[in-house]
Design a protein around this motif. Structure first.
Motif, PDB file in Angstrom:
ATOM      1  N   VAL A 175      86.051 -55.110  60.158  1.00  0.00           N
ATOM      2  CA  VAL A 175      87.033 -54.371  59.348  1.00  0.00           C
ATOM      3  C   VAL A 175      87.386 -53.022  59.960  1.00  0.00           C
ATOM      4  CG1 VAL A 175      86.397 -55.520  57.203  1.00  0.00           C
ATOM      5  CG2 VAL A 175      85.204 -53.452  57.859  1.00  0.00           C
ATOM      6  N   VAL A 176      86.939 -52.767  61.168  1.00  0.00           N
ATOM      7  CA  VAL A 176      87.264 -51.534  61.863  1.00  0.00           C
ATOM      8  C   VAL A 176      88.210 -51.860  63.011  1.00  0.00           C
ATOM      9  CG1 VAL A 176      86.351 -49.709  63.352  1.00  0.00           C
ATOM     10  CG2 VAL A 176      85.150 -50.313  61.246  1.00  0.00           C
ATOM     11  N   SER A 177      89.326 -51.147  63.083  1.00  0.00           N
ATOM     12  CA  SER A 177      90.296 -51.328  64.173  1.00  0.00           C
ATOM     13  C   SER A 177      90.575 -49.983  64.817  1.00  0.00           C
ATOM     14  CB  SER A 177      91.590 -51.947  63.627  1.00  0.00           C
ATOM     15  OG  SER A 177      92.294 -50.987  62.851  1.00  0.00           O
ATOM     16  N   ARG A 178      91.476 -49.980  65.776  1.00  0.00           N
ATOM     17  CA  ARG A 178      91.772 -48.729  66.484  1.00  0.00           C
ATOM     18  C   ARG A 178      92.448 -47.706  65.577  1.00  0.00           C
ATOM     19  NH1 ARG A 178      97.115 -48.613  67.800  1.00  0.00           N
ATOM     20  NH2 ARG A 178      98.274 -50.588  67.639  1.00  0.00           N
ATOM     21  N   THR A 179      93.027 -48.147  64.449  1.00  0.00           N
ATOM     22  CA  THR A 179      93.663 -47.200  63.526  1.00  0.00           C
ATOM     23  C   THR A 179      92.735 -46.799  62.382  1.00  0.00           C
ATOM     24  OG1 THR A 179      94.652 -48.986  62.227  1.00  0.00           O
ATOM     25  CG2 THR A 179      95.960 -48.091  64.052  1.00  0.00           C
ATOM     26  N   THR A 180      91.492 -47.288  62.396  1.00  0.00           N
ATOM     27  CA  THR A 180      90.537 -46.899  61.358  1.00  0.00           C
ATOM     28  C   THR A 180      89.956 -45.538  61.700  1.00  0.00           C
ATOM     29  OG1 THR A 180      89.954 -49.231  61.040  1.00  0.00           O
ATOM     30  CG2 THR A 180      88.520 -47.591  60.030  1.00  0.00           C
ATOM     31  N   VAL A 181      90.214 -44.576  60.848  1.00  0.00           N
ATOM     32  CA  VAL A 181      89.732 -43.213  61.054  1.00  0.00           C
ATOM     33  C   VAL A 181      88.269 -43.093  60.661  1.00  0.00           C
ATOM     34  CG1 VAL A 181      89.970 -40.831  60.228  1.00  0.00           C
ATOM     35  CG2 VAL A 181      92.009 -42.192  60.774  1.00  0.00           C
ATOM     36  N   ALA A 182      87.913 -43.697  59.526  1.00  0.00           N
ATOM     37  CA  ALA A 182      86.541 -43.617  59.036  1.00  0.00           C
ATOM     38  C   ALA A 182      86.261 -44.826  58.154  1.00  0.00           C
ATOM     39  CB  ALA A 182      86.321 -42.331  58.242  1.00  0.00           C
ATOM     40  N   MET A 185      92.537 -33.817  59.882  1.00  0.00           N
ATOM     41  CA  MET A 185      93.595 -34.764  60.233  1.00  0.00           C
ATOM     42  C   MET A 185      94.776 -34.618  59.268  1.00  0.00           C
ATOM     43  SD  MET A 185      91.608 -38.237  61.387  1.00  0.00           S
ATOM     44  CE  MET A 185      93.168 -38.912  61.957  1.00  0.00           C
ATOM     45  N   LYS A 186      95.994 -34.643  59.816  1.00  0.00           N
ATOM     46  CA  LYS A 186      97.201 -34.427  59.012  1.00  0.00           C
ATOM     47  C   LYS A 186      97.896 -35.730  58.617  1.00  0.00           C
ATOM     48  CE  LYS A 186      96.709 -29.998  59.321  1.00  0.00           C
ATOM     49  NZ  LYS A 186      96.192 -29.236  58.146  1.00  0.00           N
ATOM     50  N   PHE A 187      97.655 -36.827  59.325  1.00  0.00           N
ATOM     51  CA  PHE A 187      98.205 -38.153  58.974  1.00  0.00           C
ATOM     52  C   PHE A 187      99.731 -38.142  58.906  1.00  0.00           C
ATOM     53  CE2 PHE A 187      93.938 -37.911  57.130  1.00  0.00           C
ATOM     54  CZ  PHE A 187      93.339 -39.041  57.676  1.00  0.00           C
ATOM     55  N   LEU A 188     100.377 -37.523  59.868  1.00  0.00           N
ATOM     56  CA  LEU A 188     101.831 -37.384  59.830  1.00  0.00           C
ATOM     57  C   LEU A 188     102.566 -38.701  60.009  1.00  0.00           C
ATOM     58  CD1 LEU A 188     102.262 -34.058  61.836  1.00  0.00           C
ATOM     59  CD2 LEU A 188     102.244 -34.393  59.361  1.00  0.00           C
ATOM     60  N   THR A 189     101.909 -39.690  60.612  1.00  0.00           N
ATOM     61  CA  THR A 189     102.572 -40.995  60.805  1.00  0.00           C
ATOM     62  C   THR A 189     102.187 -42.013  59.733  1.00  0.00           C
ATOM     63  OG1 THR A 189     100.811 -41.710  62.304  1.00  0.00           O
ATOM     64  CG2 THR A 189     102.730 -40.620  63.292  1.00  0.00           C
ATOM     65  N   ILE A 224      99.105 -35.208  54.962  1.00  0.00           N
ATOM     66  CA  ILE A 224      98.227 -34.578  53.965  1.00  0.00           C
ATOM     67  C   ILE A 224      97.932 -33.164  54.453  1.00  0.00           C
ATOM     68  CG2 ILE A 224      95.987 -34.648  52.802  1.00  0.00           C
ATOM     69  CD1 ILE A 224      95.916 -37.654  53.283  1.00  0.00           C
ATOM     70  N   CYS A 225      98.103 -32.200  53.588  1.00  0.00           N
ATOM     71  CA  CYS A 225      97.877 -30.807  53.967  1.00  0.00           C
ATOM     72  C   CYS A 225      96.377 -30.508  53.975  1.00  0.00           C
ATOM     73  CB  CYS A 225      98.609 -29.865  53.018  1.00  0.00           C
ATOM     74  SG  CYS A 225      98.484 -28.137  53.499  1.00  0.00           S
ATOM     75  N   THR A 226      95.688 -31.085  54.935  1.00  0.00           N
ATOM     76  CA  THR A 226      94.253 -30.781  55.073  1.00  0.00           C
ATOM     77  C   THR A 226      94.099 -29.411  55.723  1.00  0.00           C
ATOM     78  OG1 THR A 226      94.261 -31.973  57.163  1.00  0.00           O
ATOM     79  CG2 THR A 226      93.554 -33.181  55.220  1.00  0.00           C
ATOM     80  N   VAL A 260      89.400 -45.286  55.603  1.00  0.00           N
ATOM     81  CA  VAL A 260      90.597 -44.479  55.799  1.00  0.00           C
ATOM     82  C   VAL A 260      91.226 -44.897  57.119  1.00  0.00           C
ATOM     83  CG1 VAL A 260      91.545 -42.151  56.013  1.00  0.00           C
ATOM     84  CG2 VAL A 260      89.559 -42.551  54.539  1.00  0.00           C
ATOM     85  N   SER A 261      92.516 -45.235  57.071  1.00  0.00           N
ATOM     86  CA  SER A 261      93.244 -45.675  58.260  1.00  0.00           C
ATOM     87  C   SER A 261      94.400 -44.727  58.524  1.00  0.00           C
ATOM     88  CB  SER A 261      93.785 -47.100  58.069  1.00  0.00           C
ATOM     89  OG  SER A 261      92.738 -48.010  57.778  1.00  0.00           O
ATOM     90  N   SER A 262      94.796 -44.628  59.784  1.00  0.00           N
ATOM     91  CA  SER A 262      95.868 -43.711  60.170  1.00  0.00           C
ATOM     92  C   SER A 262      97.223 -44.406  60.235  1.00  0.00           C
ATOM     93  CB  SER A 262      95.550 -43.071  61.522  1.00  0.00           C
ATOM     94  OG  SER A 262      95.415 -44.074  62.522  1.00  0.00           O
TER      95      SER A 262
END
Length: 624
Positions: free
Chosen positions: A365-372, A461-465, A578-580, A609-611
């Protein structure tokens, strides 16, 4: 019905002796085809029926005898019912129709011939079973031999029907295996008077399908009082003692013969419910007008919704319906329109236990876009202990992506160790078979949090995409105490310090997932790019069962899903990132002014959490 309805079991007419026995005609046993599709799903003229849908209908047609009564016969109502079943098969997802006997009034060649012609309307279009009532034959039990009924409705009629499983050697008892709700179901159609040989045959059919739930249909099994309370008839008691009670697979019985309709619930030898229903409307206007019941099975909700109506009257121009037609279109009393609650998995546990899915490793369940990704089994939690034992302060939930977003457990203020315990409870679709049980409350001494370290990458992380945040939660039942606005997770940081001006308070965090006093899910985010606080609101979350929550942002707007279903109150205003503010990501509470006043109350399972914006089919528990 054959007699005064207060005296079940005594025929109104003298039953005559019968001729020689009919030969057996049996189809091959129904099983799974290559690829896992049941053979019974391979029927010509399926009419758009979806055998894999968890929602389907069983049509039940009781005594039609007054429509086939020598020179008073009128097949039109039955033909209208059959046209309805064909036309509505896809819309209502009708899997099967079963007739409960007394097709005709006298069982004569003329009456049977008319009925035969009417049934041809659904031959090859809607699979069905039919059985003999006492008006269809001339006495005796199922060893009576040949009859006009048997020649028209015996096993030869069904020999090429995919759902047909076979018939007893006498031809009067049969069974079908139907594919519906993603599984197989057995419909057992028994003669109105089953011999000992017939009962032995029926037991053999059930024994040959040991994991298949059974709907037993026959003509005479139970009768009802005026209030709808049903009781076994003399013949019904014999069937109950000899067949039904000892076979846990039989969960529903259907019979006609008596009026008024009614129902009861009996307990079998395994201690489980058997729903006993009487359906008969021949005493109503126009001999019941071929009125049908639709038993709507809903395997998702765990219910069978029952409705009763006459397609013949329904098709009439409303302006031209007579008063009695209008009165008889649909019956809505408590014995005609009702819901049966059934936990299908629990009810079938004794013979068809559901094998829960095995845990899935983090790598699945972890891929290259998985942040955590955090989970609370022993692969993901340092300090996992036995079920119900407190998790020690300082225990670490490792970020299984390897990105360094480990979470450390800390109790709020002077909270007792029992405020957070380890649990082996989990959502059925959750990768890890473990969770944490939080016992937080309004008191500052009732709470615990899992907090990222000061240098964890996720803090900034800002997650702009885009992003997807997933979490499994379960609220206790009963849901006791005041837990208004308890938080599931958040990023610390006062939005006012980030220059945001639109929110309820400049002291609330820049992003949080919370539960309102009404148990509505609330996701509030202060985007990185906009001075705004778009907030999503769900319906009331259920108590006592696991729920999968997903927050999906595609860099333009945010959509929240509950159990794979998009909620209604998702704002359409722009929301980018997200305004982290570099402060920690936290699970188990919601911060305010950088502090914590109360903890979460319930269970929290896997969190990811995924990006990127994921589709429901890509969630931790996939939804089509």
């Amino acid at each position: 019905m054959d007699n005064d309805r207060k005296a079940p079991g005594v025929g109104r007419r003298t039953l005559l002796a019968a001729p020689a026995a009919a030969a057996l005609v049996a189809a091959p046993a129904v099983g799974l085809l290559a690829g896992g599709e049941p053979a019974s799903a391979q029927s010509g003229g399926s009419g758009g029926f979806d055998w894999q849908s968890p929602r389907f209908a069983l049509a039940v047609l009781p005594d039609t005898q007054y429509l086939f009564d020598e020179d008073s016969s009128n097949p039109a109502p039955l033909e209208a019912t059959f046209r309805y079943l064909k036309q509505e098969r896809a819309e209502a997802n009708i899997a099967f129709m079963t007739h409960l006997g007394d097709v005709t009034e006298h069982g004569s060649d003329h009456e049977i011939g008319l009925a035969d012609q009417a049934f041809r309307l659904i031959d090859g279009k809607v699979p069905y079973s039919v059985l003999a009532g006492n008006h269809d034959i001339r006495g005796g039990d199922d060893q009576r031999g040949d009859s006009a009924y048997l020649r028209a409705f015996g096993p030869r009629r069904f020999a090429n029907v995919p759902s047909f499983g076979g018939a007893s050697p006498d031809g009067y008892n049969s069974y079908h295996v139907i594919a519906a709700g993603g599984r197989e179901w057995l419909v057992l159609a028994l003669d109105w008077r089953v011999s000992d040989a017939g009962l032995a045959w029926a037991q053999g059919v059930i024994d040959a399908h040991p994991r298949t739930p059974v709907v037993l249909t026959t003509h005479d099994l139970a009768f009802a009082e005026e209030n709808g309370q049903a009781h076994l008839s003399g013949n019904g008691q014999r069937l109950w003692d000899r067949l039904v009670r000892r076979n846990d697979q039989v969960f529903l019985t259907l019979n006609g013969h008596y009026w008024p309709p009614g129902r009861t619930t009996l307990t079998n030898d395994a201690g489980r419910d058997v729903h006993v229903h009487i359906t008969n409307y021949q005493d109503r206007y126009y001999g019941g007008a071929a009125m049908i019941r639709l038993y709507h099975f809903d395997l998702v909700r765990g219910v069978i919704d029952v409705e009763t109506f006459s397609p013949w009257f329904l098709a009439r121009d409303p302006a031209k319906r007579s008063p009695l037609e209008a009165e008889t279109i649909e019956l809505t009393g408590p014995v005609d329109r009702f819901t049966v609650d059934i936990d299908f998995a629990a009810r079938f546990q004794g013979f068809a236990p559901v094998t829960p899915p095995a845990p899935r490793p983090a790598a699945a369940v972890v891929s290259r876009t998985t942040v955590a990704y955090w989970r609370f089994d022993r692969s993901g939690l340092n300090g996992a202990v036995s079920a119900g034992a407190p998790v020690p302060a300082g225990a670490v939930a490792r970020d299984l992506t390897g990105n360094g977003n480990d979470l450390t457990l800390q109790r709020l203020h002077t909270s007792a160790p029992e405020v957070v315990t380890w649990s082996d409870e989990h959502h059925p679709g959750q990768p890890a078979h473990a969770s944490l049980r939080f016992d937080g409350g309004k008191s500052p001494d009732r709470g615990a949090i899992l907090r990222a370290g000061p240098d964890a990458p996720i803090n900034s992380m800002k997650f702009l995409t885009g992003y997807t945040i997933e979490v499994f939660v379960k609220l206790p039942d009963p849901f006791e105490g005041d837990h208004a606005w308890m938080g599931i997770l958040n990023w610390e940081g006062r939005n006012g310090d980030a220059g945001k001006t639109t929110g309820w308070s400049p002291l609330e965090p820049t992003c949080s997932l919370n539960i309102s006093p009404e148990r509505f899910l609330q996701f509030v985010v202060y985007p990185q790019e906009q001075d705004a606080d778009p907030t999503s609101w769900s319906h009331a979350l259920p108590v006592g069962r696991w729920t999968h929550l997903a927050v999906v942002n595609d860099s333009r707007r945010t959509t929240v899903y509950v159990d794979g279903s998009k909620i209604a109150r998702n704002p359409t205003q722009p929301s980018t990132g997200i305004c982290t503010m570099g402060r920690p990501f936290v699970v188990g509470a919601n911060s305010f002014d950088l502090g914590y006043g109360q903890g979460f109350y319930g269970w929290i399972g896997d969190i990811r959490v995924s990006s990127k914006a994921l589709r429901p089919a890509q969630f931790l528990t996939p939804y089509e």
